[in-house]
Design an enzyme around this catalytic site. Structure first.
Site, PDB file in Angstrom:
ATOM      1  N   HIS A   1      59.728 -57.816  -8.815  1.00 53.37           N
ATOM      2  CA  HIS A   1      58.420 -58.278  -9.295  1.00 53.37           C
ATOM      3  C   HIS A   1      57.497 -57.089  -9.531  1.00 53.37           C
ATOM      4  O   HIS A   1      56.786 -56.663  -8.613  1.00 53.37           O
ATOM      5  CB  HIS A   1      57.805 -59.218  -8.255  1.00 53.37           C
ATOM      6  CG  HIS A   1      58.646 -60.412  -7.955  1.00 53.37           C
ATOM      7  ND1 HIS A   1      59.758 -60.346  -7.155  1.00 53.37           N
ATOM      8  CD2 HIS A   1      58.529 -61.706  -8.359  1.00 53.37           C
ATOM      9  CE1 HIS A   1      60.301 -61.550  -7.070  1.00 53.37           C
ATOM     10  NE2 HIS A   1      59.589 -62.396  -7.787  1.00 53.37           N
TER      11      HIS A   1
ATOM     12  N   HIS B   1      55.627 -61.071 -14.088  1.00 53.00           N
ATOM     13  CA  HIS B   1      55.640 -61.499 -12.685  1.00 53.00           C
ATOM     14  C   HIS B   1      56.941 -61.138 -11.973  1.00 53.00           C
ATOM     15  O   HIS B   1      56.917 -60.454 -10.962  1.00 53.00           O
ATOM     16  CB  HIS B   1      55.396 -63.013 -12.584  1.00 53.00           C
ATOM     17  CG  HIS B   1      55.775 -63.560 -11.250  1.00 53.00           C
ATOM     18  ND1 HIS B   1      54.924 -63.553 -10.179  1.00 53.00           N
ATOM     19  CD2 HIS B   1      56.942 -64.082 -10.794  1.00 53.00           C
ATOM     20  CE1 HIS B   1      55.556 -64.068  -9.128  1.00 53.00           C
ATOM     21  NE2 HIS B   1      56.771 -64.395  -9.475  1.00 53.00           N
TER      22      HIS B   1
ATOM     23  N   GLU C   1      49.538 -78.320  12.006  1.00 49.70           N
ATOM     24  CA  GLU C   1      50.806 -77.849  12.594  1.00 49.70           C
ATOM     25  C   GLU C   1      51.360 -76.631  11.855  1.00 49.70           C
ATOM     26  O   GLU C   1      51.889 -75.699  12.471  1.00 49.70           O
ATOM     27  CB  GLU C   1      51.862 -78.962  12.570  1.00 49.70           C
ATOM     28  CG  GLU C   1      51.553 -80.158  13.457  1.00 49.70           C
ATOM     29  CD  GLU C   1      50.620 -81.161  12.780  1.00 49.70           C
ATOM     30  OE1 GLU C   1      50.251 -80.954  11.598  1.00 49.70           O
ATOM     31  OE2 GLU C   1      50.249 -82.155  13.437  1.00 49.70           O
TER      32      GLU C   1
ATOM     33  N   HIS D   1      56.883 -91.936  14.180  1.00 49.82           N
ATOM     34  CA  HIS D   1      56.674 -90.966  15.256  1.00 49.82           C
ATOM     35  C   HIS D   1      57.945 -90.681  16.066  1.00 49.82           C
ATOM     36  O   HIS D   1      57.934 -89.808  16.931  1.00 49.82           O
ATOM     37  CB  HIS D   1      55.580 -91.471  16.202  1.00 49.82           C
ATOM     38  CG  HIS D   1      54.199 -91.288  15.641  1.00 49.82           C
ATOM     39  ND1 HIS D   1      53.854 -91.696  14.379  1.00 49.82           N
ATOM     40  CD2 HIS D   1      53.085 -90.720  16.174  1.00 49.82           C
ATOM     41  CE1 HIS D   1      52.579 -91.406  14.147  1.00 49.82           C
ATOM     42  NE2 HIS D   1      52.093 -90.808  15.217  1.00 49.82           N
TER      43      HIS D   1
HETATM   44  C1  LIG Z   1      56.483 -71.296  -0.533  1.00 44.94           C
HETATM   45  C2  LIG Z   1      56.934 -70.633  -1.790  1.00 44.94           C
HETATM   46  N1  LIG Z   1      57.095 -71.370  -2.895  1.00 44.94           N
HETATM   47  C3  LIG Z   1      57.548 -70.808  -4.023  1.00 44.94           C
HETATM   48  C4  LIG Z   1      57.831 -69.479  -4.073  1.00 44.94           C
HETATM   49  C5  LIG Z   1      58.394 -68.858  -5.345  1.00 44.94           C
HETATM   50  N2  LIG Z   1      57.393 -67.971  -5.946  1.00 44.94           N
HETATM   51  C6  LIG Z   1      57.418 -66.665  -5.767  1.00 44.94           C
HETATM   52  S1  LIG Z   1      56.130 -65.890  -6.504  1.00 44.94           S
HETATM   53  C7  LIG Z   1      55.546 -67.346  -7.121  1.00 44.94           C
HETATM   54  C8  LIG Z   1      54.329 -67.367  -7.991  1.00 44.94           C
HETATM   55  C9  LIG Z   1      53.234 -66.804  -7.288  1.00 44.94           C
HETATM   56  O1  LIG Z   1      52.195 -66.463  -8.141  1.00 44.94           O
HETATM   57  P1  LIG Z   1      51.144 -65.438  -7.583  1.00 44.94           P
HETATM   58  O2  LIG Z   1      50.986 -65.662  -6.143  1.00 44.94           O
HETATM   59  O3  LIG Z   1      49.952 -65.529  -8.437  1.00 44.94           O
HETATM   60  O4  LIG Z   1      51.860 -64.055  -7.751  1.00 44.94           O
HETATM   61  P2  LIG Z   1      51.756 -63.098  -9.015  1.00 44.94           P
HETATM   62  O5  LIG Z   1      52.134 -63.906 -10.213  1.00 44.94           O
HETATM   63  O6  LIG Z   1      50.364 -62.617  -9.064  1.00 44.94           O
HETATM   64  O7  LIG Z   1      52.752 -62.020  -8.758  1.00 44.94           O
HETATM   65  C10 LIG Z   1      56.349 -68.403  -6.723  1.00 44.94           C
HETATM   66  C11 LIG Z   1      56.112 -69.806  -7.096  1.00 44.94           C
HETATM   67  C12 LIG Z   1      57.628 -68.738  -2.900  1.00 44.94           C
HETATM   68  N3  LIG Z   1      57.881 -67.436  -2.833  1.00 44.94           N
HETATM   69  N4  LIG Z   1      57.150 -69.326  -1.793  1.00 44.94           N
END
Ligand SMILES: Cc1ncc(C[n+]2csc(CCOP(=O)(O)OP(=O)(O)O)c2C)c(N)n1
Length: 679
Positions: A31, A266, A415, A477
């Protein structure tokens, strides 16, 4: 470009950017966009504010830094290398490769200086809150007038994804309530996530949201404005009453002529052509890759030397503290090393045999309170269920903004944040965190439990109401599949004690463990306190499974294996079977994980392979039990959701009874037509 300082700033920032670009390109995965956009804030933070010493990455009063947007890992690896942590350039060149210290997402136990494992978005956000809580608690507990030994900030870089995830809402709400003024998050507000613009999904006013939580919020319109970032961090530090969010408008893939501000930047390499164009655009030499200009390196190393000075000053402060408060200094050293005082468990009670008995959650509360005075940094609480989970430390009060030295945490009905915060507390060190809720709601905190297990964190989960035995609250529960699903998490030890004395042993074991999370599964309902003059002692628990009641010298005809509240049912069944002349062994299997760690000869001693008539009893899904009862064995379990009724009715209706166990046992022994088999 302006004066020399501006040029140096830019050189340093581009160094961070290009290390990420080159590493992702070489790995052909990763990334690049996030580090390219967030490089200026990382640069300002690490060279002007963050207190750290690469030569001693774990010195206790260092500032903590959390990269919550873990996918931007090259940003962190770049900073660690540039500032002189033991992370050689080859590691950056080996980004994402087998055996490297630079995996796709930062893992706390690999490279020095990685404070937590991040990647699942939102978790790092909650971890930082936990670190800031631990800092406040330890400061209140250990600092004395004129002697400040705990006093540091927790910083983080959080992203759109972090702020979208529910866990960040929970954790931010609690952080605001607790007025964690030493928590400062820089929000990488680049408005791009994987599917494109955040306008697709994420349009609330983030600044207002955080203000409503009680955070101090600032906004920077130009993410490359080093002085504006500097001023904002300074202002955030001066704001002692509220946690800070600094929204920094950045541009994903900054500098890339064709990919900046697009989702393409990204999560994929820029591509050789675009790398070239980006370098040209930023005035960066095309060759060599992984270029670190000498002036930039000097600048980063100079910042790190500052940290060394700070650590030395801290050491001098600690020496003077030790002179004035020798006992506290000893306690501090123990707390930080995680060592327990010699007699920490001496007041753990022994519970007398009692047929009516008590709920293991009640025994747990008693044991916790017997241990707490000996372990002043044992701190925890529950997600608004303390009267049920029995997790309050008597004599201590609520951990609140103006009472940071108290040990009863109130996580609220949160939680998931509780899980992430407990991880942050354990990662911070100096405290022993525990947290409680109903076992069924462990599902709400599972992502954090999984990370605790991955990181090997010593966190204790007090999960009560561990079966249909909770009764009238009904199927929503009543945990059915939760124990099996927790057992599926590698490195998590699940312990389901069979009575009050085993609950005491479970706590003794959990706290005595060096690392790794422990989940205690405890009953709501009373269960008999076993007569240990008749049965094997409760300390057999540490081996995971032990022979509780045996045949007298004879080879067993059948082995009954049970956990928790079903152990006394197994004992009743054994009694009935013995009256019929059957040689029965009862094995109390409190923890699969602990039993699995025992040597083979212990396994064969407890469960001799030649005895195949085996029945397991547990009021949850049978999944997995065939591993212990074998293909020919039987499992008395529940493979459907529960129901709302008094618990004894439920055990009867769902067939988790001694009679059913007897029937199964007789069936296995080739006597299926027993009078007890009709149902
Ligand atoms: C809980 C979770 N869901 C999905 C992902 C997959 N994922 C990795 S980065 C991302 C997008 C995140 O966007 P952003 O936080 O804005 O990062 P940027 O594009 O700025 O690098 C996703 C959905 C993850 N890492 N964690």
């Amino acid at each position: 470009m302006g004066n020399g300082q501006d040029e140096l700033d830019e050189l340093c920032i581009n160094t961070i950017r290009m290390l990420a670009v080159d590493a992702v390109q070489r790995a052909n995965s990763g990334h690049p966009g996030m580090p390219m956009g967030a490089a200026p804030m990382a640069y300002v933070l690490w060279t002007r504010f963050l207190t750290y010493n690469p030569a001693n990455p774990r010195w206790p009063n260092r500032d903590r830094f959390v990269l919550s947007a873990g996918h931007g890992s090259m940003l962190l690896y770049g900073m660690l290398h540039l500032t002189g942590y033991d992370l050689p350039l080859e590691e950056l060149q080996n980004f994402r490769q087998w055996n490297s210290k630079t995996p796709g997402h930062p893992e706390s136990y690999l490279a020095p200086g990685v404070e937590t494992t991040t990647g699942p978005l939102g978790q790092g956000f909650a971890n930082g809150v936990g670190m800031a809580i631990a800092e406040r608690f330890l400061a209140a507990h250990f600092n004395r007038p004129g002697h400040t030994i705990v006093d540091h900030y927790t910083y983080g870089i959080v992203s759109d994804g972090d702020l979208m995830e529910g866990v960040s809402h929970e954790a931010a709400s609690l952080a605001g309530h607790l007025r964690l003024g030493k928590l400062i998050y820089l929000y990488d507000d680049n408005r791009i996530s994987i599917e494109g613009s955040t306008d697709l999904t994420f349009t609330e006013d983030r600044a207002l949201r955080f203000r409503a939580y009680g955070w101090h919020v600032q906004q920077i319109d130009d993410g490359n404005d080093v002085e504006a970032i500097t001023r904002a961090i300074r202002a955030a530090r001066e704001e002692a009453e509220c946690p800070s969010l600094i929204g920094v408008r950045t541009h994903i893939g900054y500098g890339s002529p064709n990919k900046q501000d697009t989702a393409e930047a990204h999560g994929a390499p820029l591509g050789a052509d675009e790398v070239k164009l980006t370098k040209q655009n930023l005035g960066w030499p095309l060759e060599p890759a992984f270029l670190i200009p000498g002036e930039a390196l000097d600048c980063f190393r100079q910042a790190a030397r500052e940290g060394e000075k700070r650590e030395n000053e801290w050491k001098a402060r600690f020496e003077s503290y030790k002179q004035t408060h020798p006992q506290l200094a000893e306690e501090w050293k123990r707390a930080i090393s995680g060592e327990l005082p010699a007699d920490w468990d001496k007041d753990i009670p022994t519970f007398p045999a009692d047929a009516k008995g008590m709920a293991t959650r009640v025994a747990s509360g008693t044991v916790l309170n017997a241990i707490a005075p000996k372990l002043p940094t044992l701190i925890g609480g529950s997600a608004d269920l303390a009267p049920s989970t029995k997790t309050l430390i008597k004599g201590s009060h609520a951990f609140q903004a103006d009472h940071y030295g108290e040990r009863n945490m109130h996580f609220g009905v949160r939680e998931h944040a509780m899980g992430g915060i407990l991880n942050g507390m354990a990662l911070h060190g100096g405290v022993m965190p525990y947290g409680g809720t109903f076992l069924v709601f462990s599902d709400y905190m599972r992502p954090a439990i999984r990370l605790a297990a991955m990181m090997g964190l010593k966190v204790i989960y007090v999960f009560t109401h561990d079966s249909i035995g909770l009764g009238e609250d009904g199927p929503t529960h009543q945990p059915i599949e939760q124990i099996a699903s927790l057992r599926a998490i590698p490195n998590l030890t699940v312990i389901r004690p069979a009575d009050a004395n085993e609950t005491a042993e479970a706590w003794r074991f959990a706290l005595g463990q060096e690392s790794g999370p422990i989940a205690l599964a405890l009953t709501r309902q009373d269960i008999p306190t076993l007569d240990r003059s008749k049965y094997a002692p409760a300390d057999g628990l540490s081996r995971g499974a032990y022979i509780l009641s045996n045949t007298e010298g004879k080879k067993p005809d059948v082995i009954l294996i049970a956990s928790g509240s079903e152990v006394h049912i197994a004992l009743e069944a054994a009694h009935e079977l013995r009256q019929k002349g059957t040689a029965v062994r009862v094995v109390n299997m409190t923890s699969w994980e602990l039993f699995d760690k025992q040597p083979v000869d212990y396994h064969t001693q407890v469960l001799p392979p030649e005895i195949m008539a085996r029945v397991a009893i547990e009021s949850g899904v049978p999944q997995g039990w065939h591993r212990y009862v074998g293909e020919r064995g039987e499992v008395v379990g529940i493979d459907h959701f529960g129901a709302s009724a008094p618990y004894n009715v439920l055990f009867e209706k769902f067939g988790v009874t001694a009679d059913r166990v007897v029937e199964k046992a007789l069936g296995l022994m080739g006597n299926p037509k027993s009078t007890l088999s009709e149902d």
